[in-house]
Structures are given as structure tokens and as C-alpha cells.
Design a protein around this motif. Sequence first.
Motif, PDB file in Angstrom:
ATOM      1  N   ALA A   1       0.920  -1.188  -0.036  1.00  0.00           N
ATOM      2  CA  ALA A   1      -0.125   0.080  -0.021  1.00  0.00           C
ATOM      3  C   ALA A   1       0.668   1.272   0.142  1.00  0.00           C
ATOM      4  O   ALA A   1       0.497   2.475  -0.363  1.00  0.00           O
ATOM      5  CB  ALA A   1      -0.938   0.115   1.208  1.00  0.00           C
ATOM      6  N   ALA A   2       2.117   1.110   0.327  1.00  0.00           N
ATOM      7  CA  ALA A   2       3.118   2.240   0.435  1.00  0.00           C
ATOM      8  C   ALA A   2       2.875   2.948  -1.137  1.00  0.00           C
ATOM      9  O   ALA A   2       2.920   4.060  -1.035  1.00  0.00           O
ATOM     10  CB  ALA A   2       4.449   1.900   0.686  1.00  0.00           C
ATOM     11  N   VAL A   3       2.848   2.264  -2.062  1.00  0.00           N
ATOM     12  CA  VAL A   3       2.936   2.979  -3.457  1.00  0.00           C
ATOM     13  C   VAL A   3       1.610   3.875  -3.445  1.00  0.00           C
ATOM     14  O   VAL A   3       1.806   5.203  -3.966  1.00  0.00           O
ATOM     15  CB  VAL A   3       2.783   1.535  -4.612  1.00  0.00           C
ATOM     16  CG1 VAL A   3       2.948   2.616  -5.926  1.00  0.00           C
ATOM     17  CG2 VAL A   3       3.978   0.795  -4.288  1.00  0.00           C
ATOM     18  N   LEU A   4       0.618   3.377  -3.057  1.00  0.00           N
ATOM     19  CA  LEU A   4      -0.707   4.350  -3.344  1.00  0.00           C
ATOM     20  C   LEU A   4      -0.358   5.335  -2.355  1.00  0.00           C
ATOM     21  O   LEU A   4      -0.909   6.468  -2.587  1.00  0.00           O
ATOM     22  CB  LEU A   4      -1.680   3.487  -2.663  1.00  0.00           C
ATOM     23  CG  LEU A   4      -2.312   2.193  -3.529  1.00  0.00           C
ATOM     24  CD1 LEU A   4      -3.562   1.705  -2.932  1.00  0.00           C
ATOM     25  CD2 LEU A   4      -2.581   2.985  -4.943  1.00  0.00           C
ATOM     26  N   TRP A   5      -0.093   5.369  -1.148  1.00  0.00           N
ATOM     27  CA  TRP A   5       0.155   6.643  -0.571  1.00  0.00           C
ATOM     28  C   TRP A   5       1.205   7.449  -1.050  1.00  0.00           C
ATOM     29  O   TRP A   5       1.080   8.570  -0.836  1.00  0.00           O
ATOM     30  CB  TRP A   5       0.692   6.172   1.301  1.00  0.00           C
ATOM     31  CG  TRP A   5      -0.469   5.103   1.872  1.00  0.00           C
ATOM     32  CD1 TRP A   5      -0.172   4.106   2.474  1.00  0.00           C
ATOM     33  CD2 TRP A   5      -1.620   5.705   2.310  1.00  0.00           C
ATOM     34  NE1 TRP A   5      -1.377   3.562   2.971  1.00  0.00           N
ATOM     35  CE2 TRP A   5      -2.277   4.500   3.019  1.00  0.00           C
ATOM     36  CE3 TRP A   5      -2.433   6.867   1.789  1.00  0.00           C
ATOM     37  CZ2 TRP A   5      -3.593   4.562   3.331  1.00  0.00           C
ATOM     38  CZ3 TRP A   5      -3.796   6.668   2.454  1.00  0.00           C
ATOM     39  CH2 TRP A   5      -4.357   5.582   3.342  1.00  0.00           C
ATOM     40  N   GLY A   6       2.235   6.815  -1.608  1.00  0.00           N
ATOM     41  CA  GLY A   6       3.262   7.680  -2.209  1.00  0.00           C
ATOM     42  C   GLY A   6       2.594   8.367  -3.385  1.00  0.00           C
ATOM     43  O   GLY A   6       2.992   9.952  -3.308  1.00  0.00           O
ATOM     44  N   ILE A   7       1.714   7.997  -4.061  1.00  0.00           N
ATOM     45  CA  ILE A   7       1.103   8.638  -5.361  1.00  0.00           C
ATOM     46  C   ILE A   7       0.353   9.706  -4.650  1.00  0.00           C
ATOM     47  O   ILE A   7       0.305  10.939  -5.106  1.00  0.00           O
ATOM     48  CB  ILE A   7       0.542   7.661  -6.002  1.00  0.00           C
ATOM     49  CG1 ILE A   7       1.373   6.499  -6.922  1.00  0.00           C
ATOM     50  CG2 ILE A   7      -0.326   8.328  -7.197  1.00  0.00           C
ATOM     51  CD1 ILE A   7       0.879   5.591  -7.595  1.00  0.00           C
ATOM     52  N   ALA A   8      -0.185   9.424  -3.625  1.00  0.00           N
ATOM     53  CA  ALA A   8      -1.324  10.455  -2.904  1.00  0.00           C
ATOM     54  C   ALA A   8      -0.622  11.690  -2.574  1.00  0.00           C
ATOM     55  O   ALA A   8      -1.110  12.738  -2.595  1.00  0.00           O
ATOM     56  CB  ALA A   8      -2.125   9.854  -2.051  1.00  0.00           C
ATOM     57  N   ALA A   9       0.471  11.404  -2.043  1.00  0.00           N
ATOM     58  CA  ALA A   9       1.335  12.328  -1.524  1.00  0.00           C
ATOM     59  C   ALA A   9       1.769  13.410  -2.494  1.00  0.00           C
ATOM     60  O   ALA A   9       1.832  14.524  -2.438  1.00  0.00           O
ATOM     61  CB  ALA A   9       2.685  11.819  -0.577  1.00  0.00           C
ATOM     62  N   ILE A  10       2.424  12.888  -3.854  1.00  0.00           N
ATOM     63  CA  ILE A  10       2.831  13.753  -4.733  1.00  0.00           C
ATOM     64  C   ILE A  10       1.626  14.240  -5.377  1.00  0.00           C
ATOM     65  O   ILE A  10       1.872  15.662  -5.571  1.00  0.00           O
ATOM     66  CB  ILE A  10       3.467  12.590  -5.922  1.00  0.00           C
ATOM     67  CG1 ILE A  10       4.843  12.126  -5.314  1.00  0.00           C
ATOM     68  CG2 ILE A  10       3.746  13.410  -7.017  1.00  0.00           C
ATOM     69  CD1 ILE A  10       5.149  10.827  -6.198  1.00  0.00           C
TER      70      ILE A  10
END
Lengths: 586, 279
Positions: free
Chosen positions: A243-252
Motif C-alpha cells: 500500500a506504500a505505493v498508493l500513499w506515495g502517489i497520493a502524497a505526490i
Amino acid sequence: MYVLHIKKIIRNPAIIIPIIFMFALSIYYLFFYSGGYESYLQGALCKLLLAVPYVFFCFLFISYEIFHSYCKNEVHESLCTNRISIKYQRYDFYILFVLDSMITLLFIAYQIRFYYGMGYSMKPLIWYSLKVAIIFWGLVILLGIIIGWGLSGIQNKLVGMSLLLAVFYLFDRPFLQLLMGISQGRLPACNFATLFCIFTSAEPGAITDTYYLMSAEHVHLFRILFWIFLMLFLLFQVAKNKAAVLWGIAAIVCLILFFQPTGASYSLPVINRFDRWHAEQFYYDNAYTGDSIVSTKTDMEDFNITAYDIDFWVDDILNAKALLKISDRNLDQYCFTLYHCYHVTNVVDQKGEKLRYQQKGDYLTVYPSNGELSEVTIEYKGASQYFYSTGQGIMLPANFEYYPIAGKRTTFVYNNYNTCFSREVAGHNAEFDVTVYYKGDLKVYSNLSEKEAARKGKYRYIRYKSTSDGMTIVGSPYLLEKEIDQVRVIYSQLEHDNNPTRKDNMEELRDFFETLEELGHPLYNKTFIIAPENNLQNYCFSENHIFNQIFGAKEQAIQYYKYGKLYDEPDEEDRDLMDQAEDMFQ
Amino acid sequence: MENQIEIKNLSKRFRQKRVLEGINCIFKNGIYGILGPNGAGKTTMMRCITGLYSFQGTIEMNGKKIKKTPQTEIGYLPQKFGLFPELTVWEMMTYFCNLKKIPKADQYQVIEDALHMVNLISQKKTKISKLSGGMVRRLGIAQAFLGNTKVILLDEPTAGLDPEERIRFKNIISNMSKDRIIIVSTHIVEDVEACCDHIMVMNRGKKLFMGTNEKLIEYADGRITELKAGDLTQEDILFVEKSYLQDGEKTYRVIMKHPVEAAAKSNVEDGYLCLLKEH
């Protein structure tokens, strides 16, 4: 499972004592402690904002303690074997989230109670309070919870606690001041610094004015969401969770949205180019120091604008399409004044042909292609920090160049005696046909005559049409219209000292109207827009309206109509000192 | 039901350090002891089997990749086992039942059976913070057995236990081995000797031996002897195991490099040490 997690928390004195202490202190602070804040409208928000850093730190600590218990008690490995990784900690997170919601509800309850106590019970104000509570309170605490969660994995408690303090420092004023010192006023660096402004200023300046209140616009939501998603990304990345990838995208995404241009007008706890009180000074310090003088006009126009047909779209920023009819058709170039934050995107002539133009600072020069120009259409967009025009409120007075004015004019007066926007309106009567498209529950008013109001798609719009020497547009959910002595008065019902319905203010206002009549400029059947209290030093006198506060308006009207003065000027003593200084240098 | 864990070419690396290297083995129902000195890779292998670590190679349980095996089928007692001190024994077991998704209706019976098994039923209302180290360890064993576990992994389960607790542990393990694979990792040879049917010896991330106790003992057959202090200079000595007083004279139990005529009877520890010293 929840019951077991609650038991785990309740039975741990290192966790439950700070929670009880924090709630008890919050209730006492909000409901039993006045501290002088509750005598004015911004007091409620100031009082709450002042408490945000402390509550943030409490939650940071509590969250750290709760999640650190997994590490401290060495239960990680036996729980992780169940292939649920950090998921087993979600129950603790939910409990903390409920605590966050409870304290946010306390905040909302306090605000509503406060506003009712002061006699304000408008629905938009309740919604606004809710929005503020979520952005500046609920989400900030949530960030504290997630950071505490992330740092809880550090085995050494001393290191963990030191990092908690470091996080607090990261979002507190001293770090912002440090960033500002490094940025040296450069625009991108200043904008980057605002990313760390999590604890919004608790000073009275946090409230822009009674049209707009404190800024609670999207930019603040994107900032806090960026931090939340970034921390979740780091947390899940360390736990090797996909799920880290999703959070990373959301942060960007949130970061990109945060850096988008915004019309939000807000105050920062440090001097910054995005602080509404300092934005203009920064700009004019750098660009116009030598040119700023006290005068009505720096360069007389060679032509007049006889008619305006403008469409304004008020969104996060102001978008405008202005068709101008020009008096003199045969000039080599046409110079207009348009506030530098509005960026021109297109200029076409009466035939729809694109024209060459140059925008430099507050001035726009248009070069006709065929030598003759009867009409010019200028498209532009942007936002000013001081005079706002967003979904939260509109304040665009006639003395502010938010639409193109003929000739070169001084937009900002910046010298030893005055630091303010120029107070002159355009000076020529023109036909105005203006449509303002806006969203939300704003009530929009202008000095121009209203012709039509309806809805078009997601926008509502109002069309104004009349002749005037300048156009003022104001909008806010809290505005009201009232007729006093045949004068149309527009004011914010959140105003306290500057409210025309108060008996003493009513007398002051009548006296002001009488003085205007004596001065030969009666305001009957015209409009008086009462500027909000925080709108310091900005006022204007137009042929069909006045934009000013109640107090001081009479004296300023006398100065203007009798002596033609709009600015402070040096007195004799000052002049002597200046002469002496000049002699010394010679 | 016959269960099987098949490990093929298992390797694990932490940055530059290779911790496991090409391990191949098969575990079937029964008790397996993994013996090895500290740093041999026992815990790492355990963690690979539980799915805590990613690895190279394959680990299959009953023909399915271990990562796809339901979590409820693997019970694990880690080397560093802790619990929430604020909860009681019963609450902690309920917590583990919830994690293992044991239906609420069955939880009472399952917990009671598990606590009976480790002789902690009388402590069910006691807070974890009040339990002794041995009791916490026993509770750890009980949680590992919760649910429909087909594989039990016990990492250093007897570390820090007193002799009485160790005997109790061995009895528990022996009684629970039916229809299950139990893998016990330890560096205490006595524990393995007492309760394990099979032994695997590891050193420096490699498998040195896997087989029955008797097979391991065979390694030292004919090579164990007792020497007096004066004879210790012999070049044929592989390793001096221990010393003790015999008839008032200091005597040494020694592993020789080659078989000797008057050899003493060897045991698992001799076989284990013999294997370690030769590799």
C-alpha cells in the motif's frame, strides 16, 4: 478486538494519564477560561489555534507510547507471523482516531457555542467552523498520530522522544523563521517554506477580515494531506507493505496541488511572500522601490476606455475575459494598468486577431497589428494575496486594478508615510456590463446595478450593468444589504465595532452622510460598502459609491473632497528633518 | 494427516552477509531439532518458514508455497517473545485467537485446552505483568498451538527456563507432536536429545546434517575417549569437550580425529560437536 485494545490502553498509566489530562485541560481551556479572547469574533479561532501545537504534541506522544508498546514488549514478531504486518496495529489507530474526532467535536462545539453566544447563528458559519475544525485541528492531530506511529518502531526510547521533539520543531515557528532566513525572499523558497506551516498563526491576524474570516481553502487541505500521505508512505514502506505505493502517489498528487496557484489569502506566523500582510511589500521592495511615489497618476493615459464587458469566474483563482472599447483608435501602443499577479494569457482585437503584448509588472502594453484598435479583449487569470476573490470570499474594491485601466497608474504606494494600495479609482465614466460567476454560498454585491442572477452549470452568476467610474465587487456568505437614509449600505453581519445596525454607528453613519452632502457629494441613492475592520488603510471614493469603514470615513471624505488628499503627507517638522538630512549629505 | 515442508535451495542474504546458503531439506510429521551455534542461521530459517523474511529458493508446505499457506496453519514462538503486560492471560489468548481468526464460539474451548496443556489454567485471570519468565514462555507455546496448526516453530523455547520448566516443556512437546511438524531450534543439545526424533545441524548458514539421533551419534562412534592431563598433547585430538575429576585426578572427555581402540560410548552432543569441528 477493540475491547482488548481499549483495555490495553486504559490499563497503561503512561497512556491513559496524558489522555485524561489533555481532555480535562482542553475542556477547561475551551469552556471555563476566557483569557480575554472571547470579547471579539476572532477570539474563538485564535484561542483554538493557540492550543493546536500543544494538542498536536500530546497526540504525538500518546500515539508514540501506544505503538511503542509493541516494540517495547517484543510482541512484534509473534504478531507479524500472522502475516498481518502493521495491520494488527490498526485497532490502536482507530481508537486514536476516535479520540481525535472527540477533541475535534469539542472544538466545533466550542465554536458554535461561541458564535451563538455572540448572536451569530448563520448556517454558513457553522459549515465554515466544521471545515476549519477538520483542516486545522482534526487533520493536524491525525498527522501527529501517524508520525507517532511511524517513530514508535525506534527501539531506543530516548532517540524516539528526541525525534518527537524534532518533529515538533519542524512544524513550529523557529524552523519556519530559519527557512525564511535561508530563502531570502525567493518566491519558490517562500512557497516551499509555507509547506511547513502546520501550526497556523494564533495571532489576531490569522483572521483576514469579517468577509472572509480565516482562510480555510483547498491549499491548506492539500498541505496537511501531503504530510499525512507522506508519513503513511514512509510507515508502509518500512513495513514493506504494498500500500506504500498508493500513499506515495497520493502524497505526490497533494504536493502538486499544493503548489498550484491559489487565491487563498492567509497570514503566516513568519514574514513570507505568501503572507497577505507582507506579499506586496516583498514585491514592491524588489521591483518598484525607486518608482513608488505619492501621487495620483504617474503617467496620464493617451486614451480612454468607454465601455467594459467583463466575465469574471471566481474559483481558486480569478479568471477573467475583458472586452474593452477604446476611445482613440490610432495609437502605436496602448498601455494599461493591471495588477502584476494577474497574468495575461491572450489579447485579441475587434476582429478576433491575436495582438502582440508585453506585460511587465503592473503594466500591460498592447501593440495593434493593423494600426487601428476599437476593441480589445484581454484574458487573464491570477490572484492577489491581499484583495481576495475565491470561493470563500470576494473583496475587489474599485481602487484596485483587478481589471485593465487605461494608462500607467501607481498601484501601490510605498514610502515613509504610506504603505498601501493606491486609493484612486479610474477617473473616467465607462459603461460596465459585468458578469460574475462564482461557486458556493456567497452573497455577491457591487456598486453597479444588478440585472440578472441565475445558475449556469456548477456556477451561479450575477450580471451587473451601469455607468460608473469604477467597479467594486464584494462577496461573502455573511453580507447583508440595508437602506439607511436612502443610501444602500452593504456590510458584513459578523462586524462588531463596524456594524451599522448598532445605535452609535448608525448616528455616526448619518453624520457622515450629512457631511458628504455638505461637501457637495451626497450619497443618496448610491452605495456605501462598509469595508471590514481588518482592511486597514484601504478605501476609495467613487462617483456612485464609497468603500470604507464607518470610523474615520468622515475625516477622510473631508480630506479628499475638500483638499484632494488621499494619502498621509509629511508635516512641517518632518519636512525640516528631511531638509536637514539633505543638507548633511550635500 | 501427513504434513510436509519441503525446502529447496533456500538462501538468504542481509546486504553483503550471506546468512543461509543453499539449504535443502524435508520436514514431515514429528519433532525436529535444529542444532547450531549462535549465528548458524537457525532463527533466520525459522523466520523464512513463517514468512517473516523474503528469501531465495522455495519453501512449500503440502505442495503449496509457504506464503500462500493460511496463517492459521503455522504456530510460532519467537526467540524474543513478549506480551502486553496490561492484559490477563485469558485476554491475551483471546487476542491471539482473534488474530488467528478462530470463531468466537470456539474460542473458549480452544483457550481452555491450550492453557490446560501448558498448565496455566489456574493463572487465566492473572495479568501478564505478574507472570514469571517460565510462565510467559509456556503461554508462548500455548499460543503457538492455537487453532488448526500443522506446523509449530519454536525458536529457543527453553532459553532462560529452570530445569523443572524445561522438563515440563519437553513433556508438552512430546504430547503435541501427533499429526504435526514441530521444529525446535536450540543450541542446547540435551533438549533436542530428550524430545526430538530428528536432528538438523547447521553452521554458518549451511546444513551439515539431517537425520535421526542415532545417525548423529554415529559420527562420534569410536572417537570419544577420556584422557588424563598429561596425555593432552597428542596430535590426534580434535576437540576437548569437558573436564572433570575422576579418582582425584583431572580427566578430560576428548573427541579424537580418528577412531581409537578404547573408545567411550558416544552421545548426541559428541556427534554434534564432532560434526561442527570437522566442518
